[in-house]
Design an enzyme around this catalytic site. Sequence first.
Site, PDB file in Angstrom:
ATOM      1  N   SER A 272       3.750   2.765  -5.633  1.00 50.09           N
ATOM      2  CA  SER A 272       2.664   3.583  -5.109  1.00 50.09           C
ATOM      3  C   SER A 272       2.807   3.760  -3.609  1.00 50.09           C
ATOM      4  O   SER A 272       3.283   2.864  -2.908  1.00 50.09           O
ATOM      5  CB  SER A 272       1.318   2.924  -5.422  1.00 50.09           C
ATOM      6  OG  SER A 272       0.251   3.620  -4.819  1.00 50.09           O
TER       7      SER A 272
ATOM      8  N   ASP B  43       0.469  -0.199   4.707  1.00 51.24           N
ATOM      9  CA  ASP B  43      -0.826  -0.500   5.323  1.00 51.24           C
ATOM     10  C   ASP B  43      -1.513  -1.627   4.556  1.00 51.24           C
ATOM     11  O   ASP B  43      -2.052  -1.406   3.465  1.00 51.24           O
ATOM     12  CB  ASP B  43      -1.707   0.750   5.317  1.00 51.24           C
ATOM     13  CG  ASP B  43      -3.081   0.525   5.924  1.00 51.24           C
ATOM     14  OD1 ASP B  43      -3.303  -0.556   6.516  1.00 51.24           O
ATOM     15  OD2 ASP B  43      -3.934   1.424   5.798  1.00 51.24           O
TER      16      ASP B  43
ATOM     17  N   HIS C  63      -5.057  -0.976   3.426  1.00 49.56           N
ATOM     18  CA  HIS C  63      -5.295   0.179   2.560  1.00 49.56           C
ATOM     19  C   HIS C  63      -6.410  -0.125   1.562  1.00 49.56           C
ATOM     20  O   HIS C  63      -6.550  -1.251   1.065  1.00 49.56           O
ATOM     21  CB  HIS C  63      -4.003   0.513   1.806  1.00 49.56           C
ATOM     22  CG  HIS C  63      -4.001   1.874   1.177  1.00 49.56           C
ATOM     23  ND1 HIS C  63      -4.699   2.159   0.018  1.00 49.56           N
ATOM     24  CD2 HIS C  63      -3.376   3.032   1.539  1.00 49.56           C
ATOM     25  CE1 HIS C  63      -4.510   3.431  -0.299  1.00 49.56           C
ATOM     26  NE2 HIS C  63      -3.716   3.975   0.601  1.00 49.56           N
TER      27      HIS C  63
ATOM     28  N   LYS D 221       2.916  -5.337  -4.954  1.00 44.66           N
ATOM     29  CA  LYS D 221       3.942  -4.376  -5.368  1.00 44.66           C
ATOM     30  C   LYS D 221       5.129  -4.404  -4.410  1.00 44.66           C
ATOM     31  O   LYS D 221       6.297  -4.383  -4.824  1.00 44.66           O
ATOM     32  CB  LYS D 221       3.347  -2.964  -5.433  1.00 44.66           C
ATOM     33  CG  LYS D 221       2.495  -2.666  -6.656  1.00 44.66           C
ATOM     34  CD  LYS D 221       1.978  -1.238  -6.620  1.00 44.66           C
ATOM     35  CE  LYS D 221       1.105  -0.914  -7.819  1.00 44.66           C
ATOM     36  NZ  LYS D 221       1.865  -0.864  -9.085  1.00 44.66           N
TER      37      LYS D 221
END
Length: 256
Positions: A130, A135, A138, A152
């Site tokens: 993704s 960040d 996020h 991830k």
Amino acid sequence: MKKVLVTGATGGTGSLVMKKLLQQQNEFEAFGFARNEAKVIELFGSTEKFFLGDIKDQSVLEQAMVGINALVILTSAIPIMKTPPTKEGERPVFEYAPGGTPEEVDYQGQKNQIDAAVKAGVEQIVLVGSGGGTDENHYLNTIGNGNILIWKRKAEQYLIDSGIDYTIVHAGGLLNETGGLRELLVGKDDTLINHPPNDIRPSIPREDVAEVVVQALREANARNKSFDIISKPEDDPSGVVTKDFAALFAQTTPGL
């Protein structure tokens, strides 16, 4: 004939990848990996060509990897709404089911897949992740306090360090719209996603992501590359529908 295993094969994008591969039986022999037998039957009519199990079960993964040339990872933790918004402008509260947190699914579960692939001698892994992973603050990381993008990214680095040829795809916002009708744009480090050209929406149809995955299994230019990907709007007058995927992958670079 390239034997390909698709994990997360009953998900929104995973099922599209699986169907594309099944339609090209002269080039690919596709196998799916999923937990839910009923969903496999609903989407594919039978469990033929499917392994049923959990990505947290190393032994099942190792069985599924035997004889496989390429692995496509499309597994991801899925948040569940705990509390809906009570007033305008308020965000709902989400949580993850026990055993289904990003640490367990997006890191440990993907690590298990990579380890099983290494043990089986798999030659290539395509992992769909993704955008937003650069960040740590996020919004997606705040959902259920799961830090999903952080986990991830840890799994993606583990893949890069594994020594297997990799392709890592950081997709923009996923659209349930027809693919093959847009110009695709690739970038790095979320620059394209955070600052898309002409302020277009940093999104892409799931079908286009699925096509990118299939093309990455074909094209040498896709190997050992990591990139962000979005699309121009279908009605963008400057858009030229992407058909040359070798040229698209040539714009991408190694490493996260």
